[in-house]
Scaffold this motif. Sequence first.
Motif, PDB file in Angstrom:
ATOM      1  N   ALA A 140      23.292  53.617  56.453  1.00  0.00           N
ATOM      2  CA  ALA A 140      23.929  54.904  56.744  1.00  0.00           C
ATOM      3  C   ALA A 140      25.072  54.655  57.704  1.00  0.00           C
ATOM      4  N   ARG A 141      26.215  55.277  57.427  1.00  0.00           N
ATOM      5  CA  ARG A 141      27.380  55.060  58.297  1.00  0.00           C
ATOM      6  C   ARG A 141      28.002  56.387  58.697  1.00  0.00           C
ATOM      7  N   GLY A 142      28.070  56.589  60.013  1.00  0.00           N
ATOM      8  CA  GLY A 142      28.812  57.731  60.556  1.00  0.00           C
ATOM      9  C   GLY A 142      28.357  59.087  60.052  1.00  0.00           C
ATOM     10  N   LEU A 143      27.033  59.274  59.937  1.00  0.00           N
ATOM     11  CA  LEU A 143      26.527  60.550  59.396  1.00  0.00           C
ATOM     12  C   LEU A 143      26.643  61.669  60.415  1.00  0.00           C
ATOM     13  N   SER A 144      27.229  62.773  59.994  1.00  0.00           N
ATOM     14  CA  SER A 144      27.287  63.963  60.841  1.00  0.00           C
ATOM     15  C   SER A 144      26.965  65.192  60.015  1.00  0.00           C
TER      16      SER A 144
ATOM     17  N   VAL B 156      25.732  59.168  63.204  1.00  0.00           N
ATOM     18  CA  VAL B 156      24.588  58.243  63.185  1.00  0.00           C
ATOM     19  C   VAL B 156      24.808  57.159  62.140  1.00  0.00           C
ATOM     20  N   SER B 157      24.660  55.924  62.580  1.00  0.00           N
ATOM     21  CA  SER B 157      24.700  54.784  61.660  1.00  0.00           C
ATOM     22  C   SER B 157      23.412  53.994  61.832  1.00  0.00           C
ATOM     23  N   LEU B 158      22.827  53.582  60.739  1.00  0.00           N
ATOM     24  CA  LEU B 158      21.680  52.680  60.838  1.00  0.00           C
ATOM     25  C   LEU B 158      21.473  51.961  59.528  1.00  0.00           C
ATOM     26  N   SER B 159      20.759  50.847  59.628  1.00  0.00           N
ATOM     27  CA  SER B 159      20.544  50.029  58.453  1.00  0.00           C
ATOM     28  C   SER B 159      19.061  49.655  58.412  1.00  0.00           C
ATOM     29  N   LEU B 160      18.429  49.892  57.285  1.00  0.00           N
ATOM     30  CA  LEU B 160      17.006  49.567  57.156  1.00  0.00           C
ATOM     31  C   LEU B 160      16.838  48.410  56.183  1.00  0.00           C
ATOM     32  N   ARG B 161      16.069  47.413  56.621  1.00  0.00           N
ATOM     33  CA  ARG B 161      15.866  46.227  55.793  1.00  0.00           C
ATOM     34  C   ARG B 161      14.644  46.391  54.903  1.00  0.00           C
TER      35      ARG B 161
ATOM     36  N   GLY C  56      11.135  45.940  53.604  1.00  0.00           N
ATOM     37  CA  GLY C  56       9.877  45.596  54.266  1.00  0.00           C
ATOM     38  C   GLY C  56       9.800  46.026  55.714  1.00  0.00           C
ATOM     39  N   GLU C  57      10.767  46.815  56.146  1.00  0.00           N
ATOM     40  CA  GLU C  57      10.786  47.202  57.554  1.00  0.00           C
ATOM     41  C   GLU C  57      10.072  48.538  57.793  1.00  0.00           C
ATOM     42  N   PHE C  58       9.383  48.618  58.917  1.00  0.00           N
ATOM     43  CA  PHE C  58       8.747  49.863  59.370  1.00  0.00           C
ATOM     44  C   PHE C  58       9.593  50.357  60.543  1.00  0.00           C
ATOM     45  N   PHE C  59      10.256  51.495  60.350  1.00  0.00           N
ATOM     46  CA  PHE C  59      11.227  51.993  61.322  1.00  0.00           C
ATOM     47  C   PHE C  59      10.785  53.378  61.759  1.00  0.00           C
ATOM     48  N   ALA C  60      10.818  53.654  63.049  1.00  0.00           N
ATOM     49  CA  ALA C  60      10.435  54.985  63.530  1.00  0.00           C
ATOM     50  C   ALA C  60      11.611  55.652  64.231  1.00  0.00           C
ATOM     51  N   VAL C  61      11.640  56.976  64.170  1.00  0.00           N
ATOM     52  CA  VAL C  61      12.625  57.762  64.920  1.00  0.00           C
ATOM     53  C   VAL C  61      11.866  58.712  65.825  1.00  0.00           C
ATOM     54  N   MET C  62      12.150  58.622  67.125  1.00  0.00           N
ATOM     55  CA  MET C  62      11.507  59.515  68.098  1.00  0.00           C
ATOM     56  C   MET C  62      12.566  60.345  68.806  1.00  0.00           C
ATOM     57  N   GLY C  63      12.138  61.476  69.334  1.00  0.00           N
ATOM     58  CA  GLY C  63      13.077  62.290  70.099  1.00  0.00           C
ATOM     59  C   GLY C  63      12.508  63.685  70.251  1.00  0.00           C
ATOM     60  N   PRO C  64      13.052  64.456  71.196  1.00  0.00           N
ATOM     61  CA  PRO C  64      12.480  65.781  71.461  1.00  0.00           C
ATOM     62  C   PRO C  64      12.677  66.742  70.295  1.00  0.00           C
TER      63      PRO C  64
ATOM     64  N   THR D 229      16.514  66.639  60.178  1.00  0.00           N
ATOM     65  CA  THR D 229      17.813  66.728  59.502  1.00  0.00           C
ATOM     66  C   THR D 229      18.294  65.326  59.114  1.00  0.00           C
ATOM     67  N   LEU D 230      18.148  64.370  60.038  1.00  0.00           N
ATOM     68  CA  LEU D 230      18.548  63.002  59.729  1.00  0.00           C
ATOM     69  C   LEU D 230      17.756  62.467  58.531  1.00  0.00           C
TER      70      LEU D 230
END
Length: 264
Positions: A14-18, A34-39, A41-49, A56-57
């Motif tokens: 993901a690149r420059g998401l708004s 927001v930019s991020l890259s998931l590989r 076999g990866e386990f990725f978490a998103v935390m926040g209030p 939305t992301l």
Amino acid sequence: MSEAPPAPEAVLEARGLSKSYPQARHPREVVGDVSLSLRRGEFFAVMGPSGCGKSTLLHLLGGLVAPDRGQVVLAGTDLYALPEAQRSAFRRRHVGFIFQFFNLLPGLTAAENVVLPYRLERGRAWPLRGLGRDRDARARAERVMTTLGLTGLQGRRPEEISGGEQQRVAVARALVTDPALLLADEPTGNLDYHAGRSVLELLLNLCRREQRTILVVTHDVRTAAYADRVAIMVDGGLREVVELGRRTVHDTAPLLERLSFHGL
Ligand SMILES: Nc1ncnc2c1ncn2[C@@H]1O[C@H](COP(=O)(O)OP(=O)(O)OP(=O)(O)O)[C@@H](O)[C@H]1O
Ligand SMILES: [Mg+2]
């Protein structure tokens, strides 16, 4: 000249998401750059209030909501460059969704629920009830439910099984089209500790054994501690991505320290 080593395979980029939503008089940016890259076999978490833009992301990444700016490349395809109908088909094929409230259809058996995305993908979903003549769908439901240890639940309806079992059925449903990417929004939010842990262990196994890529949105540090990396999101932006590594279950202390650094 020696060849460069292959880059780790990115399943999602993901690149420059708004994304803004109109609120009161002015649009409010809910996800910002927001930019991020998931590989693989990866386990990725998103935390926040609450309200920081996590769901939305997740919707932007999964092709459910188009961004105002930015790009999502999933399995090599630029999602939002596709016309809407094609994007839906692509999403059904490549992304499995898991939600906090399980979202199983009442009145359908567990097996009918599990196999529905697969039948939709083939354009053969009706009638929804009864897989009698659809041998392919029956075999598919059987296989994915057996793999996840859900034999015996096939004929039960959501209202006849526990919340933890419902969520494991929902994981089976998310897997039925064999997607590369699973997106889970608070998958343990409605489960007690033990039922939640069994869902998380199921997800972790899918990463480790089958090389699926999983992104989990969560409020819960113990859930996030299953991940290899944890993004901390505040006010629509990723403040930091904490590397926990690939141990099975991590100590929560380093993550708590980073959350507290960001005032959470
Ligand atoms: N469809 C929409 N229309 C207008 N505003 C929206 C819409 N969806 C989300 N929002 C707003 O965007 C902000 C972020 O919402 P989002 O659901 O992404 O937060 P979240 O981090 O998932 O929160 P929670 O942890 O409570 O689930 C909130 O202020 C919400 O009210
Ligand atoms: Mg949310």
